[in-house]
Write a protein that holds these residues in place. Structure first.
Motif, PDB file in Angstrom:
ATOM      1  N   HIS A   1      19.903  53.394  72.791  1.00  0.00           N
ATOM      2  CA  HIS A   1      19.763  54.296  73.942  1.00  0.00           C
ATOM      3  C   HIS A   1      18.716  55.374  73.666  1.00  0.00           C
ATOM      4  CE1 HIS A   1      22.515  53.313  77.139  1.00  0.00           C
ATOM      5  NE2 HIS A   1      23.515  53.120  76.318  1.00  0.00           N
ATOM      6  N   PHE A   2      18.688  55.873  72.442  1.00  0.00           N
ATOM      7  CA  PHE A   2      17.798  56.998  72.125  1.00  0.00           C
ATOM      8  C   PHE A   2      16.442  56.574  71.566  1.00  0.00           C
ATOM      9  CE2 PHE A   2      21.780  59.118  72.564  1.00  0.00           C
ATOM     10  CZ  PHE A   2      21.462  60.393  73.008  1.00  0.00           C
TER      11      PHE A   2
ATOM     12  N   LYS B   1      24.869  50.788  67.049  1.00  0.00           N
ATOM     13  CA  LYS B   1      23.560  50.208  67.395  1.00  0.00           C
ATOM     14  C   LYS B   1      23.232  50.454  68.871  1.00  0.00           C
ATOM     15  CE  LYS B   1      20.960  45.882  67.389  1.00  0.00           C
ATOM     16  NZ  LYS B   1      19.877  46.226  66.472  1.00  0.00           N
ATOM     17  N   LEU B   2      24.248  50.346  69.719  1.00  0.00           N
ATOM     18  CA  LEU B   2      24.035  50.598  71.149  1.00  0.00           C
ATOM     19  C   LEU B   2      23.596  52.049  71.362  1.00  0.00           C
ATOM     20  CD1 LEU B   2      24.218  49.822  74.149  1.00  0.00           C
ATOM     21  CD2 LEU B   2      26.681  50.252  74.038  1.00  0.00           C
TER      22      LEU B   2
ATOM     23  N   SER C   1      19.341  59.819  64.641  1.00  0.00           N
ATOM     24  CA  SER C   1      18.129  60.239  63.932  1.00  0.00           C
ATOM     25  C   SER C   1      17.805  59.326  62.743  1.00  0.00           C
ATOM     26  CB  SER C   1      18.265  61.689  63.458  1.00  0.00           C
ATOM     27  OG  SER C   1      19.426  61.796  62.666  1.00  0.00           O
ATOM     28  N   GLY C   2      18.643  58.310  62.529  1.00  0.00           N
ATOM     29  CA  GLY C   2      18.386  57.402  61.411  1.00  0.00           C
ATOM     30  C   GLY C   2      17.679  56.130  61.850  1.00  0.00           C
ATOM     31  N   ARG C   3      17.727  55.118  60.980  1.00  0.00           N
ATOM     32  CA  ARG C   3      17.130  53.820  61.290  1.00  0.00           C
ATOM     33  C   ARG C   3      18.105  53.002  62.121  1.00  0.00           C
ATOM     34  NH1 ARG C   3      12.789  52.867  58.326  1.00  0.00           N
ATOM     35  NH2 ARG C   3      12.437  54.108  56.465  1.00  0.00           N
ATOM     36  N   ASP C   4      17.589  51.928  62.738  1.00  0.00           N
ATOM     37  CA  ASP C   4      18.442  51.001  63.489  1.00  0.00           C
ATOM     38  C   ASP C   4      19.613  50.583  62.591  1.00  0.00           C
ATOM     39  OD1 ASP C   4      19.638  48.854  64.711  1.00  0.00           O
ATOM     40  OD2 ASP C   4      17.756  47.870  65.282  1.00  0.00           O
ATOM     41  N   PRO C   5      20.844  50.893  62.996  1.00  0.00           N
ATOM     42  CA  PRO C   5      21.974  50.623  62.085  1.00  0.00           C
ATOM     43  C   PRO C   5      22.292  49.140  61.920  1.00  0.00           C
ATOM     44  CG  PRO C   5      22.751  51.562  64.160  1.00  0.00           C
ATOM     45  CD  PRO C   5      21.258  51.604  64.212  1.00  0.00           C
TER      46      PRO C   5
ATOM     47  N   MET D   1      12.324  56.892  65.961  1.00  0.00           N
ATOM     48  CA  MET D   1      13.254  58.030  65.899  1.00  0.00           C
ATOM     49  C   MET D   1      13.268  58.802  67.221  1.00  0.00           C
ATOM     50  SD  MET D   1      14.286  57.926  62.754  1.00  0.00           S
ATOM     51  CE  MET D   1      13.800  56.919  61.374  1.00  0.00           C
ATOM     52  N   ALA D   2      14.420  59.355  67.569  1.00  0.00           N
ATOM     53  CA  ALA D   2      14.513  60.119  68.812  1.00  0.00           C
ATOM     54  C   ALA D   2      13.775  61.443  68.671  1.00  0.00           C
ATOM     55  CB  ALA D   2      15.977  60.395  69.133  1.00  0.00           C
ATOM     56  N   SER D   3      13.146  61.894  69.772  1.00  0.00           N
ATOM     57  CA  SER D   3      12.452  63.176  69.713  1.00  0.00           C
ATOM     58  C   SER D   3      13.471  64.303  69.775  1.00  0.00           C
ATOM     59  CB  SER D   3      11.491  63.286  70.894  1.00  0.00           C
ATOM     60  OG  SER D   3      12.242  63.481  72.072  1.00  0.00           O
TER      61      SER D   3
END
Ligand code: SF4
Length: 507
Positions: A27-28, A22-23, A210-214, A1-3
């Protein structure tokens, strides 16, 4: 998850998010998985920066908000510097804004004068996005729409929104005229149509980040508007010889994937074009497919001596010579392999415009036109995908009227070695649906481009410009010239080798 700290979306990430969730997520959340730009991509970015710097000359008195690197509060510093310049009502380059999780740097903000004609009494701004491209694209509208939303949230009153791009109708005189090099297009109405869309898109993007890998499925988005940097990784799940390798598959291959058809061998013929059926047969049998009758007929049409010809060109954004347009191609090199008879050992002639002093002190074309006299009065001029070589010769004929008849004669004698492959009279499974020289050569012969320092025409053009205009030593320049000669020479030697293989296949 992104900080929490990284949770703001810049305009480049916004555009990534529009292309693919997904891209954006990667990135985050898995930044290291995104490969760095290669040299050719970096050259495109550098051209963009160079064109952006040129545009600044059109706004005298403008000030740039410097980018602060390696400071914890780098963005805060640039935003504060922007606010100071806004108060001064002068043109601002790279004005920076961070508001409600949106971050952008604006190429040019121009103060609009008040009713009395004084910029100090006005309170609105024109926004100018500068691009090195030659027309307005949809992605540019999305780009400016994001900036418009961020600046509006920051309380900046925007008047008109412009895209400044390179004007290809500009013809350089003795001196380069920056004011005629650009075209300023008002895109305000097109941008304002996206006013409601941007905030909802940004909200969705924060959810993605902020979610899981889509786990977004591959599709047309992987190459549009840009080839995604994760393409190699995402597409690696496909089997060897999969449906995306079909010749001119386009978006239809994704329809097949949706139907659960992954392998070329599993695709029903009813879903394929005649050429794709040949491709499937080659993959299934794992052997080259040859249709001898049309191949023999085509080979019999070649007239000796044969001249295997290949040009290298560069297309600089800023025309370096009088009479040239932006991005006009300038041939600087050719390789020629001459075969007197079928199967004869070829004689090699090559030409590369080099000078002892740089930057480019002259025009590479007159010397190249003279060197082309190595092509005799009879025989076929053989090229690969000849539209390019034809275009170069036609440009040269227009530029050098006294040589026009000779150059037009070369065009008339031209034949295209790609024809047997485009027609699928010859197809090798290792081509993977690709008829380019780079795909056919290793499939049909023992040659390939792997060992060369320069592997394609774009890289050749980049390196040549680097040798002429870049900050290189004499030794580095010599090495570039040597690499260019090797690369171009292999292009025509490849044609000799492929022709030889075709002649054997036709027996
Ligand atoms: S390759 Fe395609 S699916 Fe993968 S991240 Fe890029 S656009 Fe998305």
């Amino acid at each position: 998850m992104a900080s929490e700290r990284s949770l703001y979306i810049s305009k480049s990430k916004y555009l990534s998010g529009l292309q693919c969730p997904k891209l954006l997520w990667t990135h985050f959340n898995n930044r290291e998985a995104i490969p760095k730009p290669n040299d050719t991509q970096q050259h495109i970015f550098d051209t963009g920066h160079m064109v952006g710097d040129l545009a600044k000359r059109l706004y005298p008195g403008g000030k740039e908000v410097p980018m602060v690197f390696q400071a914890d509060d780098a963005i805060d510093l640039t935003v504060t510097a922007t606010m100071d310049l806004i108060k001064r009502r002068i043109p601002i380059f790279e004005a920076s804004f961070l508001v409600d999780g949106r971050y952008c740097r604006v190429d040019v903000l121009v103060p609009v004068p008040g009713p009395d004609g004084d910029r100090l009494s006005g309170d609105t701004w024109d926004l100018v996005e500068v691009k090195s491209s030659t027309r307005v694209k949809d992605i540019n509208i999305n780009d400016v729409a994001f900036q418009h939303e961020a600046l509006t949230r920051a309380g900046v009153k925007l008047n008109r929104l412009f895209l400044m791009h390179v004007d290809t109708s500009y013809v350089r005189g003795d001196k380069f005229e920056v004011e005629r090099f650009f075209h300023l297009e008002d895109i305000t109405e097109r941008v304002l149509r996206l006013t409601d869309y941007v905030p909802s898109a940004v909200t969705r993007m924060f959810d993605v980040i902020s979610g899981r890998d889509p786990d977004t499925p591959i599709g047309p988005r992987c190459t549009s508007p840009y080839t995604c940097p994760l393409k190699d990784s995402c597409w690696s799940v496909l089997p060897d010889n999969n449906v995306t390798d079909f010749y001119r598959a386009g978006t239809r291959s994704f329809g097949l994937l949706d139907e659960g058809i992954f392998a070329i061998a599993d695709t029903p013929d009813s879903k394929l074009t005649p050429r794709q059926v040949i491709q499937k047969n080659a993959v299934t049998a794992n052997e080259i497919q040859v249709d001898r009758a049309p191949l023999r007929q085509w080979l019999n049409g070649l007239k000796y001596p044969l001249y295997h010809l290949d040009f290298e060109t560069m297309n600089p954004a800023v025309p370096p010579l009088s009479g040239m347009r932006p991005y006009q191609r300038i041939p600087f090199q050719f390789s020629l392999h001459i075969q007197e008879d079928p199967g004869a050992r070829p004689q090699h002639v090559e030409h590369l415009a080099t000078w002892d002093s740089v930057p480019l002190p002259g025009d590479p074309r007159p010397g190249l036109v003279e060197a082309l006299k190595a092509i005799g009065p009879d025989g076929t001029v053989l090229c690969w995908n000849m539209g390019f070589e034809k275009g170069v010769l036609e440009d040269l004929a227009e530029m050098f009227p006294t040589e026009a008849e000779r150059l037009a004669g070369l065009v008339e004698r031209m034949e295209d070695l790609i024809i047997p492959f485009r027609g699928f009279w010859v197809y090798h499974p290792r081509q993977k649906g690709n008829c380019s020289l780079k795909a056919v050569l290793p499939a049909l012969t023992d040659f390939d481009y792997d060992a060369l320092a320069i592997g394609d025409g774009l890289e050749a053009a980049r390196q040549y410009q680097q040798a002429l205009y870049g900050n290189v030593t004499v030794k580095e320049r010599s090495l570039i010239f040597k690499n260019l000669l090797e690369y171009c020479s292999l292009d025509t030697m490849a044609m000799v080798a492929i022709l030889s293989r075709l002649q054997k296949l036709a027996e």
